[in-house]
Design an enzyme around this catalytic site. Structure first.
Site, PDB file in Angstrom:
ATOM      1  N   LYS A   1      41.737   2.486   8.409  1.00 13.24           N
ATOM      2  CA  LYS A   1      43.188   2.296   8.430  1.00 13.24           C
ATOM      3  C   LYS A   1      43.791   3.689   8.506  1.00 13.24           C
ATOM      4  CE  LYS A   1      47.172   0.729   5.752  1.00 13.24           C
ATOM      5  NZ  LYS A   1      47.669   0.185   4.459  1.00 13.24           N
TER       6      LYS A   1
ATOM      7  N   TYR B   1      40.582   4.132   4.181  1.00 10.71           N
ATOM      8  CA  TYR B   1      42.043   4.217   4.281  1.00 10.71           C
ATOM      9  C   TYR B   1      42.463   5.685   4.223  1.00 10.71           C
ATOM     10  CZ  TYR B   1      46.946   3.230   2.874  1.00 10.71           C
ATOM     11  OH  TYR B   1      48.310   3.165   2.779  1.00 10.71           O
TER      12      TYR B   1
END
Length: 365
Positions: free
Chosen positions: A222, A194
């Site tokens: 992400k 992330y």
């Protein structure tokens, strides 16, 4: 055992040969180099949580194929404990409306306000109740490598399908340290990295992701930096989920992203599924954008928590430091629901403005 027995023999023998208290012996004892007792060194020692025989073993390819993943909200009771009845209803609504995965205990789910016991309990609860219907991705990241390792071991032990890991925040580290940190947790199972520099204070550059992508457990990233960065990954065959709801339509259909890890899908999961599965749809994207802009006018999850309370699907309870949006913004949300259509939102109750004194702010939980 043989090593320990031999050490005990050595200790008994040394105990029988007590030193003589001569001056030369005292001098020798002060200048001699200390040696670690042999019994303290145990070779091939493994942490008890490490296990490759985990529940619900999922292939990395299964995670890579997910197009709509919801960063699920964690609702609370008036005393600040988890409201599991409301939580179950939220997850069920995601399943019924076509979400393929949920992030448990992420930023949206306020993992930063949970103890690790709460964190792992909620992951275990989700996988035990819904693991057969939706992929459960546990946020087990930390700025401490030790904590990240332990939480990830526990998460996979209770059955999560994949882990979400952020780069070390606040204290930061070097890029080599970042690679080592993520390598330490990636061996345990499918992993999504992330990247959200606005929260961590440090970007994860493509050269780091390209190194991490060599791991067989790397599922994808992400990415919150923007669609130019998405292009850099998709051109190399790296799976990307947009981390920005306002960009996810273009990320998916113009830049090759696999899908989105979404906050907005907590509220309108059916519309977000259509946005990710139904092909280019600029008119639907434009319809949703006012809601997205409203949600992120204050740091997430403040807007989402307020909206779900107004929809009557969670109690209006906030764990501090989060507080609800002011009255004027709550009125705006009621108007947005009417414009988009109440039938597109989760829950069945009429949307309400709510008074300031309807909200409960919990400081100790």
């Amino acid at each position: 055992m043989a090593t320990l027995q031999s050490c005990s023999v050595c200790l008994r023998e040394s105990a029988l040969q007590l030193p003589r208290h001569h001056l030369t012996d005292n001098y020798r004892s002060r200048t001699a180099k200390w040696k670690c007792p042999r019994a303290a060194v145990i070779p091939n020692f493994h942490l008890p949580m490490r296990s490759f025989e985990v529940k619900n073993r999922t292939s990395v390819d299964d995670i890579k194929s997910l197009r709509l993943i919801t960063a699920i909200k964690t609702p609370y009771l008036p005393d600040g404990r988890f409201d599991l009845e409301a939580y179950d209803a939220l997850v069920n609504m995601q399943i019924e409306n076509g979400a393929e995965g949920v992030i448990v205990g992420g930023t949206t789910g306020e993992g930063q306000l949970m103890s690790w016991d709460e964190h792992i309990m909620l992951i275990g609860h989700t996988i035990n109740c819904y693991g057969g219907s939706i992929k459960v991705i546990g946020n087990t990241g930390s700025n401490s490598t030790r904590e990240a390792i332990h939480a990830t071991e526990q998460g996979f032990a209770v059955g999560m399908h994949a882990a979400l890991h952020i780069n070390p925040y606040y204290g930061k580290t070097s890029l080599e340290g970042l690679v080592s940190h993520l390598d330490s947790v990636m061996s345990m199972g499918p992993t999504i990295v992330y990247n959200v520099p606005s929260r961590t204070g440090q970007d994860i550059p493509p050269r780091v992701i390209h190194r991490l992508a060599q791991s067989t457990n790397f599922a994808g990233i992400k990415e919150c930096v923007g669609n130019d960065r998405v292009d850099q990954y998709t051109d190399k065959g790296i799976v990307v989920w947009s981390g920005n709801d306002d960009e996810c339509h273009d990320s998916r259909w113009n830049h090759g992203a696999t899908g989105v890890i979404s906050v907005t899908s907590n509220l309108v999961p059916g519309l977000m599924r259509e946005l990710m599965f139904g092909g280019k749809n600029p008119s639907l994207n434009a319809k949703i954008m006012p809601l997205v802009e409203w949600l992120f006018q204050e740091p997430n999850p403040i807007g989402l928590n307020t909206a779900l309370a107004q929809l009557g699907v969670v109690r209006p309870v906030f764990r501090l430091p989060y507080v609800p949006l002011p009255l004027a913004k709550r009125v705006e949300f009621v108007n947005l629901v009417k414009q988009i259509g109440r039938e597109n939102f989760v829950g069945e109750k009429d949307v309400k403005v709510l008074d300031d004194n309807d909200f409960i702010l919990v400081s100790r939980y």
